[in-house]
Design an enzyme around this catalytic site. Sequence first.
Site, PDB file in Angstrom:
ATOM      1  N   HIS A 184     -17.324 -30.378 124.432  1.00 63.22           N
ATOM      2  CA  HIS A 184     -17.561 -30.578 125.868  1.00 63.22           C
ATOM      3  C   HIS A 184     -18.948 -30.068 126.203  1.00 63.22           C
ATOM      4  CE1 HIS A 184     -16.934 -30.584 130.212  1.00 63.22           C
ATOM      5  NE2 HIS A 184     -15.911 -31.363 129.972  1.00 63.22           N
ATOM      6  N   ASP A 237      -9.000 -34.627 127.104  1.00 60.81           N
ATOM      7  CA  ASP A 237      -8.536 -35.905 126.532  1.00 60.81           C
ATOM      8  C   ASP A 237      -7.721 -35.730 125.262  1.00 60.81           C
ATOM      9  OD1 ASP A 237     -11.645 -37.025 127.652  1.00 60.81           O
ATOM     10  OD2 ASP A 237      -9.712 -37.694 128.433  1.00 60.81           O
TER      11      ASP A 237
END
Length: 424
Positions: A301, A358
């Site tokens: 991320h 996700d």
Amino acid sequence: MTTASFTLDGKTYELPVVRGTEDEVGVDITKLRSLSGAITLDPGFNSTGACESAITYIDGDQGILRYRGYPIEQLAEKSDFVETSWLLLNGELPTADQLKKFRAQLTYHSMIHEDMKKFFEGYPPNAHPMAILSAMVSSLSTYYPDTEDDSYEVNIVRLIAKVRTIAAYAYKKSIGQPTIYPRNDYSYCANFLNMMFAVPAEEYKVNPVLVRALNMLLILHADHEQNCSTATVRMVASSRANIFASISAGISALWGPLHGGANQAVLEMLEMIHQDGGDYKKWVVKAKDKDDNFRLMGFGHRVYKNFDPRATILRKMSNDVLKELGISDPLLEIACNLEKIALEDPYFVERKLYPNVDFYSGILYRAMGIPTNMFTVMFAIGRLPGWLAHWKELRDGDSSRIYRPRQIYTGARERDYVSIGDRK
Ligand code: SDX
């Protein structure tokens, strides 16, 4: 520390420093070019703030996510998606009366114009539902033209209400089943599940476990400050394009596998590992190999350099919901093993790569019976109130100038045109 100074070509410049609610520090470079002639360069905007915003706070090092100051853990446990949407849009939790009215508005606006159903007939059966969603959302502007833009509040309600209907219709179209109309006696999430899975021939019972899980999933996706798709919505909104065009652009940006499209890519990756005999260690080696373009989808991320708090909630939720539904999914076991081995591997530890939102969400969507190519549509349904809150904040803001970044030119110097006969 109210100013920052820097020196360029022997001249020193002072620039104002802004400080956020949580003491984040930003150097305001608005005047940098007029003062020094220089611009900054930050491909991917790793260190560049596009705006000041009061909607969502993330601390990537601490794994903190708050919507309007409320911790994501509390909202996921105690709120529902409609209430959280109101919070993001209006800055405060709604009163009982405000919430009742908002729910009624979303019910009232859940249908799409009957003529819009004809749009679906033109798509091929295997049309990706993200293509349909972005096209249909943009087409809503033909039914609700710009003139109504001053009262954008009703268009915000229309979008949140209708996005479910468009998504469910796209799914029904892809499996050749008749569309199911929204019902006025169902809640926001129950309505969506009913439109997705009911068939005219028999009574479909909406499972309360799935309704609760869907509310939590949509809450977890509802906003995430200046991510790629939200920054896109703000970019398009800054040109004063209508709200439907701005949201349609956000849907397209979300589709990419590095962003919202990752939840579909994670499931495809887990299925591939499962088909390949479940040897997840082999795929971790491939993810680390610079010569191999395989990446561990759902990992890493730009902001979180600690656990993504949403992934932590989703991992527990996946276990609980599958247990409640009596489902054992081999892909969940592969996901947990991948996470375990990656979190002990120096390659991931050094780069602070953790599971993101996700990584587990697809396991839950799959348990609900939602097909893999609809996963990013589910992300869009969740992120819509966040996009709309940012659209509103920019539109109502006093510094909503058009987004127009600069560049450093690296092309050819001036040269004269050469006629075709003289070219080598
Ligand atoms: C979302 O921004 C948001 O807030 C997004 C989001 C939201 O709510 O809106 O949180 C939703 O988009 C989550 C991210 C979903 N994407 C994926 O899961 C795709 C896989 N992850 C990556 O592609 C990547 O981690 C990104 C895109 C998420 C972040 O990319 P960055 O910040 O540009 O990081 P990078 O690509 O420069 O990677 C840094 C290093 C590189 O290695 P080195 O060159 O330093 O040796 O980490 C490596 C990368 O090769 N790396 C990975 C990896 N992710 C990064 N290596 C293997 N597998 C991965 N998944």
